[in-house]
Design a protein around this motif. Structure first.
Motif, mmCIF file in Angstrom:
data_model
loop_
_atom_site.group_PDB
_atom_site.id
_atom_site.type_symbol
_atom_site.label_atom_id
_atom_site.label_comp_id
_atom_site.label_asym_id
_atom_site.label_seq_id
_atom_site.Cartn_x
_atom_site.Cartn_y
_atom_site.Cartn_z
ATOM 1 N N PHE A 107 0.911 -1.147 -0.463
ATOM 2 C CA PHE A 107 0.321 -0.109 0.114
ATOM 3 C C PHE A 107 0.821 1.694 0.203
ATOM 4 O O PHE A 107 0.085 2.145 -0.179
ATOM 5 N N ILE B 254 2.078 1.444 -3.551
ATOM 6 C CA ILE B 254 0.976 2.516 -4.212
ATOM 7 C C ILE B 254 1.231 3.941 -4.639
ATOM 8 O O ILE B 254 0.563 4.391 -5.000
ATOM 9 N N PHE C 278 2.835 5.831 -7.414
ATOM 10 C CA PHE C 278 1.444 5.374 -8.062
ATOM 11 C C PHE C 278 0.224 6.094 -8.489
ATOM 12 O O PHE C 278 -0.524 6.459 -9.552
ATOM 13 N N ILE D 176 -7.057 5.543 -8.479
ATOM 14 C CA ILE D 176 -6.747 4.183 -8.016
ATOM 15 C C ILE D 176 -7.270 4.075 -6.581
ATOM 16 O O ILE D 176 -7.162 5.839 -6.333
ATOM 17 N N GLY D 177 -7.185 3.411 -5.607
ATOM 18 C CA GLY D 177 -8.081 3.323 -4.226
ATOM 19 C C GLY D 177 -8.823 2.754 -3.853
ATOM 20 O O GLY D 177 -8.986 2.367 -2.908
ATOM 21 N N ASP D 178 -9.888 2.298 -5.456
ATOM 22 C CA ASP D 178 -10.981 1.808 -5.075
ATOM 23 C C ASP D 178 -10.352 0.157 -5.007
ATOM 24 O O ASP D 178 -9.656 0.240 -5.841
ATOM 25 N N ASP D 179 -11.795 -0.509 -5.095
ATOM 26 C CA ASP D 179 -11.593 -2.269 -6.150
ATOM 27 C C ASP D 179 -11.603 -1.897 -7.418
ATOM 28 O O ASP D 179 -11.366 -3.126 -7.526
ATOM 29 N N LEU E 202 -1.541 -0.732 -14.414
ATOM 30 C CA LEU E 202 -0.130 -1.532 -13.960
ATOM 31 C C LEU E 202 -0.189 -2.798 -13.343
ATOM 32 O O LEU E 202 -0.967 -2.287 -12.704
ATOM 33 N N LEU F 292 -3.049 6.363 -15.285
ATOM 34 C CA LEU F 292 -2.652 5.893 -14.468
ATOM 35 C C LEU F 292 -3.954 5.342 -13.335
ATOM 36 O O LEU F 292 -4.577 6.076 -13.088
ATOM 37 N N GLY G 269 -5.265 2.468 -11.835
ATOM 38 C CA GLY G 269 -5.217 0.786 -11.465
ATOM 39 C C GLY G 269 -4.571 0.552 -11.604
ATOM 40 O O GLY G 269 -3.476 0.232 -12.623
ATOM 41 N N ASP H 171 -1.908 -3.342 -10.214
ATOM 42 C CA ASP H 171 -1.816 -4.748 -8.670
ATOM 43 C C ASP H 171 -0.534 -4.957 -8.457
ATOM 44 O O ASP H 171 0.675 -5.014 -10.213
ATOM 45 N N THR H 172 -0.120 -5.198 -7.191
ATOM 46 C CA THR H 172 1.498 -5.351 -6.937
ATOM 47 C C THR H 172 1.472 -6.273 -6.494
ATOM 48 O O THR H 172 0.983 -6.559 -5.623
#
Ligand code: ADP
Ligand code: MG
Length: 325
Positions: A6, A9, A13, A27-30, A88, A118, A120, A122-123
């Motif tokens: 987290f 991100i 990002f 970015i930040g929600d599901d 990404l 950008l 959203g 996954d990391t």
């Protein structure tokens, strides 16, 4: 070292300067929420870069970040789509702050330059792998596909060919060059310029289009297969940059590399001869060299011809990840 996924991100990002009206939630929600214009179609592509396969292990993080987005922007260009937003998926062997700082700088630089955002991703933890999925807009029916080439159409390429492939040879020390030439070629290999503006201008004009990632012969062959046509091309007409011309003069064994070397991310497209003037005009408008290298024929193969129309036999046709050598 950042404490968690987290933190990564949030630090690298999430903070971006550009904003777009079509992005409702980033970015930040599901999941992200986007609102594509009602009168446009969505073009969607994904491309993955694996360390040691798509870039040498010593490539700088900044260049990897740039290239991960640039190769996807190039796919939008090849479809004639206006790129809008991307996600990404990042798999990292370690949370190295310097690497993440440089990688995100390269990625965000490309995003700013091409005005995409950008939204959203996954990391995860594992061998270095970067997947970018991108979406862009295109007018209904105007997308540039591979399947529309017709006999008599001219075959054009943008920019110059062979720079990236020769750059790789120089980097691998299979070819010697002076520093200035080396830097120019490596710039082309590591920081490709997606031809987004050209792709958008060709939408509805070109009969087919592809971006040259695997080499001209291999990629043009995809157009021919999809269109059910053949082609005649003239290798002596291939546009070469000054550094490539100079290197090939001293290393004639690599003479045909611009035909099959990959990673240039130029566009190869076909147009009716009636549009030749428009294409010439586009060169001035976009400050980009466009070169007619041949013509589509009826069903048949891809033939390389000399100036006096003698057939040239070419063996290598490009890069195939699963081909047994
Ligand atoms: P979830 O567990 O619901 O899948 P994550 O914890 O993976 O969500 O991600 C949290 C938020 O961060 C999501 O909005 C996701 O899209 C975003 N995100 C995760 N990794 C990245 C990344 N590498 N780049 C951009 N956004 C990312
Ligand atoms: Mg979730």
């Amino acid at each position: 070292m950042p404490a968690s996924e987290f933190d990564i991100i949030a630090r690298y990002f999430t903070d971006q300067s550009s904003s777009r009206a079509d992005i409702i939630l980033g970015i930040g929600d599901d999941a992200a929420i986007v609102a594509p214009p009602a009168d446009q179609q969505l073009a969607i592509a994904i491309d993955t870069l694996v360390a040691g396969v798509h870039f040498p292990k010593d490539t700088t993080a900044c260049d990897i970040g740039w290239k991960a987005l640039a190769v996807n922007l190039s796919d939008m260009a090849a479809m004639g789509a206006a790129p809008a937003w991307f996600t990404l998926a990042l798999t990292l062997p370690e949370a190295n702050e310097q690497w993440l700082t440089d990688f995100s700088a390269g990625l965000h630089a490309a995003a700013r330059q091409y005005e995409v955002r950008l939204i959203g991703g996954d990391t995860t933890h594992g061998p270095l792998t970067i997947s970018v999925q991108i979406a862009g807009y295109v007018q209904p029916g105007q997308a540039l596909t591979r399947s529309g080439a017709r006999p008599g159409d001219q075959i054009w390429v943008s920019g110059t060919l062979g720079d990236a492939a020769l750059g790789l040879l120089v980097q691998q020390q299979k070819l010697h060059s002076d520093t200035a030439v080396r830097d120019q070629l490596l710039q082309r290999l590591n920081r490709p310029t997606p031809r987004v503006a050209l792709g958008e201008r060709l939408a509805g004009v070109a009969t087919s289009c592809i971006d040259i990632s695997d080499g001209l012969l291999a990629d043009l062959q995809h157009i021919l297969d999809a269109s059910g046509k053949g082609a005649e091309i003239f290798p002596h007409l291939l546009p070469l940059s000054e550094p490539v011309t100079a290197l090939l003069q001293n290393n004639p064994q690599w003479q045909t590399l611009p035909l099959y070397g990959g990673d240039d991310y130029e566009l190869c497209f076909t147009v009716s001869a009636a549009h030749a003037d428009l294409i010439e005009q586009l060169q001035d408008e976009l400050h980009l060299t466009l070169t007619c290298i041949g013509e589509i024929t009826g069903p048949g193969g891809l033939t390389c011809l000399t100036e006096s129309r003698e057939v040239i036999a070419i063996t290598s046709t490009g890069y195939d990840h699963f081909k047994q050598e």
